[in-house]
Design an enzyme around this catalytic site. Structure first.
Site, PDB file in Angstrom:
ATOM      1  N   GLU A 131       0.805  -1.230   0.000  1.00  0.00           N
ATOM      2  CA  GLU A 131       0.000   0.000   0.000  1.00  0.00           C
ATOM      3  C   GLU A 131       0.836   1.277   0.000  1.00  0.00           C
ATOM      4  OE1 GLU A 131      -0.592  -2.565   2.101  1.00  0.00           O
ATOM      5  OE2 GLU A 131      -2.574  -3.305   1.530  1.00  0.00           O
ATOM      6  N   HIS A 211      -5.089  -7.896   9.942  1.00  0.00           N
ATOM      7  CA  HIS A 211      -5.128  -8.510   8.599  1.00  0.00           C
ATOM      8  C   HIS A 211      -3.936  -8.168   7.722  1.00  0.00           C
ATOM      9  CE1 HIS A 211      -6.128  -4.832   6.309  1.00  0.00           C
ATOM     10  NE2 HIS A 211      -6.653  -4.449   7.435  1.00  0.00           N
ATOM     11  N   ARG A 213      -0.692  -7.948   5.611  1.00  0.00           N
ATOM     12  CA  ARG A 213       0.213  -8.912   4.986  1.00  0.00           C
ATOM     13  C   ARG A 213       1.530  -9.050   5.757  1.00  0.00           C
ATOM     14  NH1 ARG A 213      -0.350 -10.082  -0.837  1.00  0.00           N
ATOM     15  NH2 ARG A 213      -2.227  -8.845  -0.905  1.00  0.00           N
ATOM     16  N   HIS A 243     -11.016 -11.097   9.596  1.00  0.00           N
ATOM     17  CA  HIS A 243     -11.040 -10.622   8.209  1.00  0.00           C
ATOM     18  C   HIS A 243     -11.415 -11.803   7.314  1.00  0.00           C
ATOM     19  CE1 HIS A 243      -9.358  -8.637   4.561  1.00  0.00           C
ATOM     20  NE2 HIS A 243      -9.632  -7.536   5.225  1.00  0.00           N
TER      21      HIS A 243
HETATM   22  N1  UDP Z   1     -14.363  -2.440  10.291  1.00  0.00           N
HETATM   23  C1  UDP Z   1     -15.671  -2.902  10.107  1.00  0.00           C
HETATM   24  N2  UDP Z   1     -15.962  -4.169  10.536  1.00  0.00           N
HETATM   25  C2  UDP Z   1     -15.046  -4.992  11.126  1.00  0.00           C
HETATM   26  C3  UDP Z   1     -13.726  -4.505  11.295  1.00  0.00           C
HETATM   27  C4  UDP Z   1     -13.406  -3.233  10.851  1.00  0.00           C
HETATM   28  O1  UDP Z   1     -16.522  -2.197   9.579  1.00  0.00           O
HETATM   29  O2  UDP Z   1     -15.397  -6.122  11.482  1.00  0.00           O
HETATM   30  C5  UDP Z   1     -14.036  -1.092   9.799  1.00  0.00           C
HETATM   31  C6  UDP Z   1     -13.199  -0.205  10.701  1.00  0.00           C
HETATM   32  O3  UDP Z   1     -14.021   0.542  11.566  1.00  0.00           O
HETATM   33  C7  UDP Z   1     -12.455   0.675   9.722  1.00  0.00           C
HETATM   34  C8  UDP Z   1     -12.292  -0.202   8.514  1.00  0.00           C
HETATM   35  O4  UDP Z   1     -13.234  -1.269   8.647  1.00  0.00           O
HETATM   36  O5  UDP Z   1     -13.213   1.803   9.323  1.00  0.00           O
HETATM   37  C9  UDP Z   1     -10.891  -0.739   8.472  1.00  0.00           C
HETATM   38  O6  UDP Z   1     -10.790  -1.672   7.504  1.00  0.00           O
HETATM   39  P1  UDP Z   1      -9.505  -2.583   7.352  1.00  0.00           P
HETATM   40  O7  UDP Z   1      -8.945  -2.847   8.711  1.00  0.00           O
HETATM   41  O8  UDP Z   1      -9.948  -3.727   6.513  1.00  0.00           O
HETATM   42  O9  UDP Z   1      -8.535  -1.729   6.459  1.00  0.00           O
HETATM   43  P2  UDP Z   1      -7.462  -0.593   6.762  1.00  0.00           P
HETATM   44  O10 UDP Z   1      -8.116   0.482   7.543  1.00  0.00           O
HETATM   45  O11 UDP Z   1      -6.323  -1.238   7.487  1.00  0.00           O
HETATM   46  O12 UDP Z   1      -7.055  -0.125   5.407  1.00  0.00           O
END
Ligand code: UDP
Length: 370
Positions: A131, A211, A213, A243
């Protein structure tokens, strides 16, 4: 103005939803939502609560495929979408493969690209992987950069991007969070009803998500050991919404599926997840979005990473980078359980990611540039 949103994953859906809804309220826009299918179930569940429906659905996922296969499929399929829709601009968010492909495909077709959540950097290509590099490349492509914070803007300026092409907006995830808090009715949300049956208010809830990698393998093994040790304390309850990625999910279910005090549950819709965050004592996570949201709920986040592109939260003291070693995880949780002052210090701060008006700022800008 014909605006195409390219969206692949849950965080993109959550963070673009406030902009889509804001555009839909104004007459000036024809909104087209293209979901790439990168994380289809998670994206659909995030959109559901806002009644957002994808106009175009691609299906780019295949089990076991690598990043190159994913990116090449995305480019091919998005090119066809661009030809069919012929948008005036493409809006992408964040740092995923869908975001990169959306920006690159639009650039090749000479369509202006607007990048939401621009300028976050670790400057380490290996973390977050891939990313960090995706986001940097999108900054080379985008015409307009919506930076959540002043720090993000400065990073872009240092990279030679003209100040006039950067708009500081706050992060739209705070808009999404506030919309949820305003509208949530726990009685009519079946997921929250279900959670209420496992959530024990007498215990301290450790909410866990993971989650990344980079943490697969050694990192998650350490997390598993730490959670087992912590859950053996009677005052602690662990809830971990998994996840969908089998590489994360399967080892967790295998190692923790039958551990007392640990509840492994399916990923939650956003409203239910926000509700659960609000009930937690603290959050252990490697997620980007959670680092931005938790300060608005006055919850400390122990971040399972060595570095973060969300430095504002570290500087504000609302999140702490603790890495993934078992000892560190256990020790940091115990410290916050016994040291009230340290706990309050992490939770009584204002959120550096904004006040919930980012989407309005972005859409105002789009209207003015029509
Ligand atoms: N989130 C959600 N349900 C869950 C876990 C996380 O809606 O069971 C939300 C969380 O509040 C945040 C987003 O998903 O807004 C984060 O997603 P993720 O961790 O997949 O990605 P990242 O933020 O690391 O890019």
């Amino acid at each position: 103005m014909n605006v195409l949103f390219v969206i692949g994953t849950r965080p993109e859906a959550i963070k673009l939803a406030p902009i889509i809804l804001e555009c839909q309220q104004r007459d000036s826009f024809d909104v087209i939502v293209c979901s790439t299918g990168q994380h289809k179930e998670l994206l659909d569940s995030a959109f559901e609560q806002w009644d957002i429906v994808s106009d175009i659905e691609l299906a780019v996922m295949e089990s076991g495929q690598g990043l190159n296969q994913l990116l090449s499929k995305l480019l091919r399929q998005l090119d066809k979408v661009l030809c069919d829709v012929n948008p005036d601009c493409v809006v992408v968010q964040g740092d995923t493969s869908s975001c990169l492909a959306g920006a690159l495909a639009a650039f090749h077709r000479e369509i202006p690209v607007y990048h939401v959540e621009a300028g976050l950097r670790t400057y380490d290509k290996t973390a977050p992987f891939p990313e960090e590099l995706n986001r940097q490349i999108v900054s080379r492509i985008a015409n307009i950069h919506f930076a959540p914070t002043e720090k993000n803007k400065q990073a872009l300026i240092m990279e030679g991007i003209a100040e006039k092409d950067i708009v500081v907006t706050g992060n739209t995830v705070i808009d999404a969070l506030m919309m949820c808090q305003k509208n949530v009715d726990p009685e009519s949300n079946p997921e929250i009803q279900k959670l209420q049956r496992i959530y024990n208010p007498e215990k301290k809830l450790l909410l866990v998500t993971g989650h990344r990698r980079e943490n697969m393998g050694a990192g998650f093994s350490e997390l598993i050991e730490a959670l087992c040790e912590l859950a053996s304390e009677p005052s602690i309850q662990v809830i971990y919404p998994l996840h969908m990625n089998p590489a994360v999910r399967e080892p967790m279910i295998y190692a923790l599926g039958n551990t007392e005090g640990i509840f492994l549950i399916e990923p939650l819709g956003y409203e239910a997840f926000v509700w659960l965050m609000s009930k937690s004592f603290l959050i252990i996570s490697d997620s980007g979005g959670v680092q931005e949201e938790a300060p608005s709920l006055n919850k400390p986040v122990l971040v399972l990473r060595q570095q973060t592109e969300r430095q504002e939260a570290v500087e504000a003291g609302t999140v702490k980078l603790i890495g993934t070693l078992r000892e560190a995880i256990v020790q940091e949780v115990r410290e916050l359980m016994v040291n009230k002052e340290a706990y309050l210090d992490m939770t009584q701060k204002s959120n550096p990611y904004g006040d919930g008006t980012a989407a309005k700022r972005i859409v105002d800008f789009l209207m003015a540039s029509e």
